[in-house]
Structures are given as structure tokens and as C-alpha cells.
Design a protein around this motif. Structure first.
Motif, PDB file in Angstrom:
ATOM      1  N   SER A 186       0.833  -1.213   0.000  1.00 38.53           N
ATOM      2  CA  SER A 186       0.000   0.000   0.000  1.00 38.53           C
ATOM      3  C   SER A 186       0.864   1.258   0.000  1.00 38.53           C
ATOM      4  O   SER A 186       1.979   1.268   0.537  1.00 38.53           O
ATOM      5  CB  SER A 186      -0.905   0.006   1.231  1.00 38.53           C
ATOM      6  OG  SER A 186      -1.745  -1.137   1.234  1.00 38.53           O
ATOM      7  N   SER A 187       0.339   2.342  -0.592  1.00 40.28           N
ATOM      8  CA  SER A 187       1.063   3.601  -0.645  1.00 40.28           C
ATOM      9  C   SER A 187       0.095   4.734  -0.932  1.00 40.28           C
ATOM     10  O   SER A 187      -1.119   4.522  -1.075  1.00 40.28           O
ATOM     11  CB  SER A 187       2.145   3.532  -1.729  1.00 40.28           C
ATOM     12  OG  SER A 187       2.987   4.671  -1.671  1.00 40.28           O
ATOM     13  N   SER A 188       0.631   5.957  -1.008  1.00 44.66           N
ATOM     14  CA  SER A 188      -0.190   7.132  -1.273  1.00 44.66           C
ATOM     15  C   SER A 188       0.466   8.026  -2.306  1.00 44.66           C
ATOM     16  O   SER A 188       1.692   8.164  -2.335  1.00 44.66           O
ATOM     17  CB  SER A 188      -0.392   7.949   0.009  1.00 44.66           C
ATOM     18  OG  SER A 188      -1.097   7.207   0.972  1.00 44.66           O
ATOM     19  N   GLU A 246     -14.209   6.655  -1.974  1.00 47.35           N
ATOM     20  CA  GLU A 246     -13.558   5.353  -2.151  1.00 47.35           C
ATOM     21  C   GLU A 246     -14.100   4.647  -3.376  1.00 47.35           C
ATOM     22  O   GLU A 246     -15.294   4.775  -3.716  1.00 47.35           O
ATOM     23  CB  GLU A 246     -13.818   4.456  -0.927  1.00 47.35           C
ATOM     24  CG  GLU A 246     -12.997   4.801   0.278  1.00 47.35           C
ATOM     25  CD  GLU A 246     -13.102   3.749   1.365  1.00 47.35           C
ATOM     26  OE1 GLU A 246     -13.646   4.059   2.425  1.00 47.35           O
ATOM     27  OE2 GLU A 246     -12.632   2.613   1.150  1.00 47.35           O
ATOM     28  N   ARG A 301      -9.882  -0.355  -4.486  1.00 46.43           N
ATOM     29  CA  ARG A 301      -8.663  -0.234  -3.674  1.00 46.43           C
ATOM     30  C   ARG A 301      -8.192   1.218  -3.533  1.00 46.43           C
ATOM     31  O   ARG A 301      -7.151   1.468  -2.934  1.00 46.43           O
ATOM     32  CB  ARG A 301      -7.552  -1.076  -4.315  1.00 46.43           C
ATOM     33  CG  ARG A 301      -7.842  -2.570  -4.285  1.00 46.43           C
ATOM     34  CD  ARG A 301      -6.769  -3.358  -5.019  1.00 46.43           C
ATOM     35  NE  ARG A 301      -6.772  -3.101  -6.455  1.00 46.43           N
ATOM     36  CZ  ARG A 301      -7.631  -3.646  -7.297  1.00 46.43           C
ATOM     37  NH1 ARG A 301      -8.562  -4.466  -6.862  1.00 46.43           N
ATOM     38  NH2 ARG A 301      -7.573  -3.371  -8.589  1.00 46.43           N
ATOM     39  N   LYS A 324      -8.704   5.264  -2.361  1.00 43.92           N
ATOM     40  CA  LYS A 324      -9.410   6.211  -1.507  1.00 43.92           C
ATOM     41  C   LYS A 324      -8.767   7.573  -1.673  1.00 43.92           C
ATOM     42  O   LYS A 324      -7.548   7.710  -1.546  1.00 43.92           O
ATOM     43  CB  LYS A 324      -9.370   5.799  -0.037  1.00 43.92           C
ATOM     44  CG  LYS A 324     -10.173   6.756   0.839  1.00 43.92           C
ATOM     45  CD  LYS A 324     -10.416   6.208   2.239  1.00 43.92           C
ATOM     46  CE  LYS A 324      -9.307   6.524   3.184  1.00 43.92           C
ATOM     47  NZ  LYS A 324      -9.665   6.176   4.583  1.00 43.92           N
ATOM     48  N   HIS A 345      -4.909   7.212  -1.833  1.00 41.04           N
ATOM     49  CA  HIS A 345      -4.365   6.057  -1.140  1.00 41.04           C
ATOM     50  C   HIS A 345      -4.704   4.799  -1.926  1.00 41.04           C
ATOM     51  O   HIS A 345      -5.859   4.617  -2.329  1.00 41.04           O
ATOM     52  CB  HIS A 345      -4.965   5.961   0.271  1.00 41.04           C
ATOM     53  CG  HIS A 345      -4.817   7.210   1.079  1.00 41.04           C
ATOM     54  ND1 HIS A 345      -3.662   7.530   1.763  1.00 41.04           N
ATOM     55  CD2 HIS A 345      -5.677   8.236   1.300  1.00 41.04           C
ATOM     56  CE1 HIS A 345      -3.824   8.696   2.379  1.00 41.04           C
ATOM     57  NE2 HIS A 345      -5.031   9.153   2.122  1.00 41.04           N
ATOM     58  N   THR A 350      -4.637   0.780  -1.572  1.00 41.52           N
ATOM     59  CA  THR A 350      -4.516  -0.294  -0.591  1.00 41.52           C
ATOM     60  C   THR A 350      -4.370  -1.629  -1.313  1.00 41.52           C
ATOM     61  O   THR A 350      -5.174  -1.960  -2.183  1.00 41.52           O
ATOM     62  CB  THR A 350      -5.757  -0.335   0.314  1.00 41.52           C
ATOM     63  OG1 THR A 350      -5.891   0.927   0.967  1.00 41.52           O
ATOM     64  CG2 THR A 350      -5.627  -1.441   1.364  1.00 41.52           C
ATOM     65  N   ALA A 351      -3.318  -2.363  -0.939  1.00 36.09           N
ATOM     66  CA  ALA A 351      -3.060  -3.686  -1.521  1.00 36.09           C
ATOM     67  C   ALA A 351      -3.180  -3.665  -3.041  1.00 36.09           C
ATOM     68  O   ALA A 351      -4.038  -4.372  -3.617  1.00 36.09           O
ATOM     69  CB  ALA A 351      -3.985  -4.729  -0.902  1.00 36.09           C
TER      70      ALA A 351
END
Lengths: 110, 107
Positions: free
Chosen positions: B18-20, B58, B61, B63, B74, B76-77
């Protein structure tokens, strides 16, 4: 679903030719836009239109003109193509704030 | 001058890591902040619109969040199919785009 179509995916033209890029949207949107996208420069607005027969210059209108004779169709015209107009051209339409884009036309001017 | 800056320019992730992504902006009157996804050789595909600080949206995956000075996307996975360029744009009296973040997710 909003559908914005552009007449060509790829075009190759010669310097000095007159080039027409066509864009059609099927959602009765009032607003239509033409952008060009170049590496490192992002999307830059060329012209936009808020109504039939109405047009406004964007940030980089030089060398371009537009035509909007019908609500669903917005044409971008390169009066005399030059090599520095080689780019990806993107058309978009919107009703409110959200713009929906077509697939793009990659233009190469030789 | 109104500006939109995205960082990083490019991001490489392993699947599931995960990252942003960041989008910072300076406009005098924000009327909306937009996130788009763009695959190579295609037009941008609309993802989210955010209108006010504190708002979140959202989708699968992804957001998106918004503060008064920046927005984050963001992931996620992430999966390899999330690989694309992500564009941020802010609406003042016109839409101003950032240069994008190229995301590559490797299996």
C-alpha cells in the motif's frame, strides 16, 4: 455511461496541411473542451465551448481554431500544421464540473 | 499563479504494498478537485471529485482525501492492473492539471 468519441486514434500529416480533429459526445453536455498532452507538460487547454457556436480561448490557442455547429460535435482545426503541433489531442465534455474524456488522437506532423 | 503539483513523479510498488500519491495545490477559489486514471495511449478516466476539506471518496482499492492544501490518493493492496498514470486536477474557473504520477505495480 458518458461516451466521447474522437474521429481518429492516429494521424500523420505534413507541415502546412490543414488538419481537422473531430469530437462527438452523446450525453447532451453543454460544455466541450480541447486539450493537448505532452510529456512533462501535462494537459493544456486549447479551446473550450459552453454552447453551440460559442468558443473561448484556453491557455494555448495560437495556431488552432475550433468550430461548434451542433451541440454534440466540437472540431479542432489546425490551419497550417507545424512540427511543434505533434502531440496527443484530447477532447472532453461536461455538464457540471466533471469532465469526461475521449480516447485521444495522436497526431504526428512531419 | 495557480499551481498543481503531484508527487512522486513515478512510483514502483510490489503487489499488495500500500502507498499514497500526493497532489498539492495553490488556487484562490477551489471549486473541486478531481482524480483521473490514464492508461498508456488512452484518454483520462474519471475516478473521483472532492469538494471540501475532510471529504473522502472510495472506489475498490482507491481512496481519495482532501485537505485545504492537498489531496491524497491512497492505494490499498494494489494489483498489477492498478498500474497507470494518476492525474490530479483542480477546478477554479478552469481545470488545472498536475503532471501526473506514473504508478507501476509488479507481481
Amino acid at each position: 455511461d458518458v461516451k466521447v468519441t474522437q474521429s481518429s486514434r492516429y494521424l500523420v500529416k505534413r507541415t502546412g496541411e490543414k488538419v481537422f480533429l473531430e469530437c462527438v459526445q452523446d450525453m447532451d453536455h453543454e460544455n466541450m473542451f480541447w486539450y493537448r498532452q505532452d510529456p512533462g507538460l501535462g494537459l493544456r487547454l486549447i479551446y473550450f465551448s459552453y454552447d453551440v457556436k460559442m468558443k473561448e480561448k484556453g491557455d494555448i490557442p495560437e495556431g488552432y481554431s475550433v468550430s461548434r455547429e451542433k451541440k454534440e460535435r466540437f472540431s479542432l482545426i489546425l490551419e497550417s500544421a507545424s512540427t511543434n503541433q505533434t502531440s496527443m489531442y484530447l477532447c472532453a465534455s461536461s455538464f457540471g464540473e466533471t469532465q469526461y474524456f475521449g480516447p485521444g488522437t495522436r497526431l504526428l506532423v512531419l | 499563479e495557480d499551481q498543481v503539483t503531484q508527487s512522486p513523479e513515478a512510483l514502483r510498488l510490489q503487489e499488495g504494498e500500500s502507498s499514497s500519491l500526493n497532489c498539492s495545490y495553490t488556487v484562490s477559489g477551489l471549486r473541486g478537485l478531481f482524480w483521473y486514471r490514464q492508461d498508456p495511449g488512452k484518454g483520462p478516466e474519471f475516478l473521483f471529485t472532492l469538494y471540501s476539506a475532510g471529504e473522502e471518496k472510495e472506489k475498490e482499492r482507491l481512496k481519495a482525501t482532501l485537505t485545504k492544501k492537498e489531496s491524497f490518493l491512497h492505494i490499498t493492496a494494489p494489483k498489477p492492473e492498478d498500474s497507470a498514470t494518476y492525474l490530479c486536477a483542480v477546478q477554479e474557473n478552469k481545470l488545472i492539471f498536475g503532471a501526473g504520477t506514473r504508478l507501476a505495480v509488479h507481481p
